[in-house]
Design a protein around this motif. Structure first.
Motif, PDB file in Angstrom:
ATOM      1  N   GLY A 112       0.768  -1.231   0.000  1.00 47.92           N
ATOM      2  CA  GLY A 112       0.000   0.000   0.000  1.00 47.92           C
ATOM      3  C   GLY A 112       0.800   1.282   0.000  1.00 47.92           C
ATOM      4  N   VAL A 113       2.123   1.197  -0.149  1.00 51.91           N
ATOM      5  CA  VAL A 113       2.955   2.397  -0.095  1.00 51.91           C
ATOM      6  C   VAL A 113       3.796   2.494  -1.363  1.00 51.91           C
ATOM      7  CG1 VAL A 113       4.812   3.576   1.165  1.00 51.91           C
ATOM      8  CG2 VAL A 113       3.113   2.245   2.417  1.00 51.91           C
ATOM      9  N   ASP A 114       3.671   3.619  -2.053  1.00 55.15           N
ATOM     10  CA  ASP A 114       4.531   3.910  -3.194  1.00 55.15           C
ATOM     11  C   ASP A 114       5.524   4.962  -2.733  1.00 55.15           C
ATOM     12  OD1 ASP A 114       5.810   4.632  -5.510  1.00 55.15           O
ATOM     13  OD2 ASP A 114       3.986   5.044  -6.657  1.00 55.15           O
ATOM     14  N   LEU A 115       6.781   4.575  -2.616  1.00 56.81           N
ATOM     15  CA  LEU A 115       7.808   5.492  -2.133  1.00 56.81           C
ATOM     16  C   LEU A 115       8.231   6.505  -3.182  1.00 56.81           C
ATOM     17  CD1 LEU A 115      10.093   2.903  -0.309  1.00 56.81           C
ATOM     18  CD2 LEU A 115       8.369   4.407   0.708  1.00 56.81           C
ATOM     19  N   GLY A 116       7.815   6.289  -4.406  1.00 54.73           N
ATOM     20  CA  GLY A 116       8.267   7.150  -5.502  1.00 54.73           C
ATOM     21  C   GLY A 116       9.541   6.588  -6.108  1.00 54.73           C
ATOM     22  N   ILE A 117       9.826   7.006  -7.318  1.00 56.14           N
ATOM     23  CA  ILE A 117      10.953   6.437  -8.055  1.00 56.14           C
ATOM     24  C   ILE A 117      12.289   6.691  -7.372  1.00 56.14           C
ATOM     25  CG2 ILE A 117      11.241   8.418  -9.629  1.00 56.14           C
ATOM     26  CD1 ILE A 117      11.519   4.721 -10.632  1.00 56.14           C
ATOM     27  N   VAL A 118      12.510   7.895  -6.852  1.00 55.82           N
ATOM     28  CA  VAL A 118      13.805   8.218  -6.256  1.00 55.82           C
ATOM     29  C   VAL A 118      14.033   7.419  -4.977  1.00 55.82           C
ATOM     30  CG1 VAL A 118      15.210  10.050  -5.226  1.00 55.82           C
ATOM     31  CG2 VAL A 118      13.891  10.498  -7.317  1.00 55.82           C
ATOM     32  N   ASP A 119      13.094   7.483  -4.040  1.00 52.59           N
ATOM     33  CA  ASP A 119      13.275   6.755  -2.782  1.00 52.59           C
ATOM     34  C   ASP A 119      13.278   5.251  -3.007  1.00 52.59           C
ATOM     35  OD1 ASP A 119      13.542   9.030  -1.307  1.00 52.59           O
ATOM     36  OD2 ASP A 119      11.552   8.952  -0.391  1.00 52.59           O
ATOM     37  N   SER A 120      12.427   4.769  -3.887  1.00 54.38           N
ATOM     38  CA  SER A 120      12.383   3.327  -4.146  1.00 54.38           C
ATOM     39  C   SER A 120      13.711   2.822  -4.683  1.00 54.38           C
ATOM     40  CB  SER A 120      11.279   2.984  -5.149  1.00 54.38           C
ATOM     41  OG  SER A 120      10.016   3.266  -4.624  1.00 54.38           O
ATOM     42  N   LEU A 121      14.237   3.516  -5.707  1.00 54.27           N
ATOM     43  CA  LEU A 121      15.507   3.073  -6.289  1.00 54.27           C
ATOM     44  C   LEU A 121      16.664   3.268  -5.314  1.00 54.27           C
ATOM     45  CD1 LEU A 121      15.242   4.176 -10.020  1.00 54.27           C
ATOM     46  CD2 LEU A 121      15.081   1.863  -9.083  1.00 54.27           C
ATOM     47  N   ALA A 122      16.653   4.357  -4.566  1.00 50.25           N
ATOM     48  CA  ALA A 122      17.726   4.599  -3.596  1.00 50.25           C
ATOM     49  C   ALA A 122      17.722   3.517  -2.523  1.00 50.25           C
ATOM     50  CB  ALA A 122      17.588   5.985  -2.964  1.00 50.25           C
ATOM     51  N   GLN A 123      16.554   3.217  -1.956  1.00 51.35           N
ATOM     52  CA  GLN A 123      16.491   2.203  -0.908  1.00 51.35           C
ATOM     53  C   GLN A 123      16.819   0.809  -1.444  1.00 51.35           C
ATOM     54  OE1 GLN A 123      13.318   2.472   1.995  1.00 51.35           O
ATOM     55  NE2 GLN A 123      13.145   4.668   1.629  1.00 51.35           N
ATOM     56  N   LEU A 124      16.394   0.515  -2.678  1.00 48.69           N
ATOM     57  CA  LEU A 124      16.756  -0.757  -3.294  1.00 48.69           C
ATOM     58  C   LEU A 124      18.270  -0.819  -3.499  1.00 48.69           C
ATOM     59  CD1 LEU A 124      16.039  -3.466  -4.535  1.00 48.69           C
ATOM     60  CD2 LEU A 124      15.557  -2.270  -6.685  1.00 48.69           C
ATOM     61  N   SER A 125      18.858   0.280  -3.948  1.00 42.33           N
ATOM     62  CA  SER A 125      20.309   0.338  -4.125  1.00 42.33           C
ATOM     63  C   SER A 125      21.030   0.078  -2.803  1.00 42.33           C
ATOM     64  CB  SER A 125      20.712   1.697  -4.686  1.00 42.33           C
ATOM     65  OG  SER A 125      22.104   1.827  -4.727  1.00 42.33           O
ATOM     66  N   PHE A 126      20.538   0.680  -1.718  1.00 42.79           N
ATOM     67  CA  PHE A 126      21.145   0.458  -0.400  1.00 42.79           C
ATOM     68  C   PHE A 126      21.070  -1.018  -0.013  1.00 42.79           C
ATOM     69  CE2 PHE A 126      19.651   4.993   0.834  1.00 42.79           C
ATOM     70  CZ  PHE A 126      20.702   5.560   0.146  1.00 42.79           C
ATOM     71  N   ALA A 127      19.921  -1.645  -0.272  1.00 43.14           N
ATOM     72  CA  ALA A 127      19.750  -3.057   0.072  1.00 43.14           C
ATOM     73  C   ALA A 127      20.693  -3.940  -0.749  1.00 43.14           C
ATOM     74  CB  ALA A 127      18.294  -3.482  -0.144  1.00 43.14           C
ATOM     75  N   VAL A 128      20.809  -3.645  -2.041  1.00 44.67           N
ATOM     76  CA  VAL A 128      21.709  -4.416  -2.908  1.00 44.67           C
ATOM     77  C   VAL A 128      23.152  -4.213  -2.459  1.00 44.67           C
ATOM     78  CG1 VAL A 128      22.637  -4.608  -5.261  1.00 44.67           C
ATOM     79  CG2 VAL A 128      20.159  -4.503  -4.896  1.00 44.67           C
ATOM     80  N   GLN A 129      23.540  -2.959  -2.191  1.00 44.85           N
ATOM     81  CA  GLN A 129      24.907  -2.684  -1.741  1.00 44.85           C
ATOM     82  C   GLN A 129      25.215  -3.385  -0.418  1.00 44.85           C
ATOM     83  OE1 GLN A 129      27.492  -1.116  -3.356  1.00 44.85           O
ATOM     84  NE2 GLN A 129      26.054  -1.267  -5.053  1.00 44.85           N
ATOM     85  N   ALA A 130      24.250  -3.456   0.484  1.00 51.77           N
ATOM     86  CA  ALA A 130      24.456  -4.153   1.758  1.00 51.77           C
ATOM     87  C   ALA A 130      24.716  -5.642   1.517  1.00 51.77           C
ATOM     88  CB  ALA A 130      23.243  -3.966   2.667  1.00 51.77           C
ATOM     89  N   GLU A 131      23.979  -6.234   0.585  1.00 53.79           N
ATOM     90  CA  GLU A 131      24.196  -7.655   0.281  1.00 53.79           C
ATOM     91  C   GLU A 131      25.552  -7.864  -0.382  1.00 53.79           C
ATOM     92  OE1 GLU A 131      22.371 -10.077   1.510  1.00 53.79           O
ATOM     93  OE2 GLU A 131      21.086  -8.521   2.378  1.00 53.79           O
ATOM     94  N   LEU A 132      25.941  -6.967  -1.275  1.00 54.06           N
ATOM     95  CA  LEU A 132      27.250  -7.074  -1.913  1.00 54.06           C
ATOM     96  C   LEU A 132      28.365  -6.904  -0.891  1.00 54.06           C
ATOM     97  CD1 LEU A 132      26.672  -5.156  -5.272  1.00 54.06           C
ATOM     98  CD2 LEU A 132      26.766  -7.643  -4.903  1.00 54.06           C
ATOM     99  N   ALA A 133      28.169  -6.020   0.085  1.00 52.74           N
ATOM    100  CA  ALA A 133      29.166  -5.828   1.146  1.00 52.74           C
ATOM    101  C   ALA A 133      29.334  -7.113   1.956  1.00 52.74           C
ATOM    102  CB  ALA A 133      28.769  -4.664   2.052  1.00 52.74           C
ATOM    103  N   LYS A 134      28.243  -7.819   2.206  1.00 56.89           N
ATOM    104  CA  LYS A 134      28.324  -9.094   2.929  1.00 56.89           C
ATOM    105  C   LYS A 134      29.091 -10.132   2.121  1.00 56.89           C
ATOM    106  CE  LYS A 134      23.916  -8.342   5.263  1.00 56.89           C
ATOM    107  NZ  LYS A 134      22.480  -8.723   5.274  1.00 56.89           N
ATOM    108  N   VAL A 135      28.841 -10.180   0.818  1.00 58.41           N
ATOM    109  CA  VAL A 135      29.552 -11.114  -0.058  1.00 58.41           C
ATOM    110  C   VAL A 135      31.042 -10.796  -0.030  1.00 58.41           C
ATOM    111  CG1 VAL A 135      29.888 -11.851  -2.451  1.00 58.41           C
ATOM    112  CG2 VAL A 135      27.569 -11.552  -1.557  1.00 58.41           C
ATOM    113  N   ALA A 136      31.386  -9.525  -0.216  1.00 57.21           N
ATOM    114  CA  ALA A 136      32.794  -9.123  -0.237  1.00 57.21           C
ATOM    115  C   ALA A 136      33.470  -9.452   1.089  1.00 57.21           C
ATOM    116  CB  ALA A 136      32.905  -7.626  -0.540  1.00 57.21           C
ATOM    117  N   ALA A 137      32.832  -9.093   2.194  1.00 63.10           N
ATOM    118  CA  ALA A 137      33.416  -9.328   3.516  1.00 63.10           C
ATOM    119  C   ALA A 137      33.645 -10.815   3.779  1.00 63.10           C
ATOM    120  CB  ALA A 137      32.518  -8.728   4.599  1.00 63.10           C
TER     121      ALA A 137
END
Length: 150
Positions: free
Chosen positions: A12-37
């Motif tokens: 029920g929540v549309d964060l908008g394109i900027v917040d949605s992509l930014a938060q998705l990017s943060f989530a992806v980067q967090a997973e990549l950081a775990k892989v790298a570590a």
């Protein structure tokens, strides 16, 4: 169901394109950081191995792709070379240039990290249907195709 209702996200929540992509990017980067570590690398080192999986760019191309200056790129490649993950060779296109490629150990580590990243990032999409996952993949691919790449 009216067309406008079908576009409302399940939560029920549309964060908008900027917040949605930014938060998705943060989530992806967090997973990549775990892989790298997990492999004793930084995210930028993971990115280097990812770029070199299927390319052998020159140092300048690699630096440009990663958004790094020459001295940072040199230090990054020095560390990867000491770990036995990459090798440098004279560029066949430019006698002054240096080409970078993965060693066998580098290819193996890149393969392991790719599989781990694939598993982790796919897990981010478990709340989507197969159709939504496919649409997201196509849309993200379209966005990436418009970016400057090696």
């Amino acid at each position: 169901m009216p067309e406008d209702e079908s576009r409302v996200p399940p939560h029920g929540v549309d964060l908008g394109i900027v917040d949605s992509l930014a938060q998705l990017s943060f989530a992806v980067q967090a997973e990549l950081a775990k892989v790298a570590a997990a492999h004793g690398l930084s995210v930028i080192q993971l990115r280097v191995l990812g770029v070199l999986r299927d390319r052998e760019p020159g140092m300048q191309e690699l630096a440009r792709h990663l958004g790094l200056d020459k001295s940072s790129m040199t230090g990054l490649i020095d560390r990867a070379e000491r770990r036995g993950l990459v090798r440098r060779a004279p560029s066949p296109r430019d006698r002054r240039g240096v080409q970078v490629s993965l060693t066998e150990d580098g290819h193996e580590l890149a393969r392991l990290m790719t599989a781990d990243a694939d598993r982790r990032i796919r897990a981010l999409t478990t709340g989507l249907t197969d159709t939504q996952r496919s649409q997201l993949s196509l849309l993200a691919s379209e966005l990436v195709a418009g970016l400057t790449a090696i």
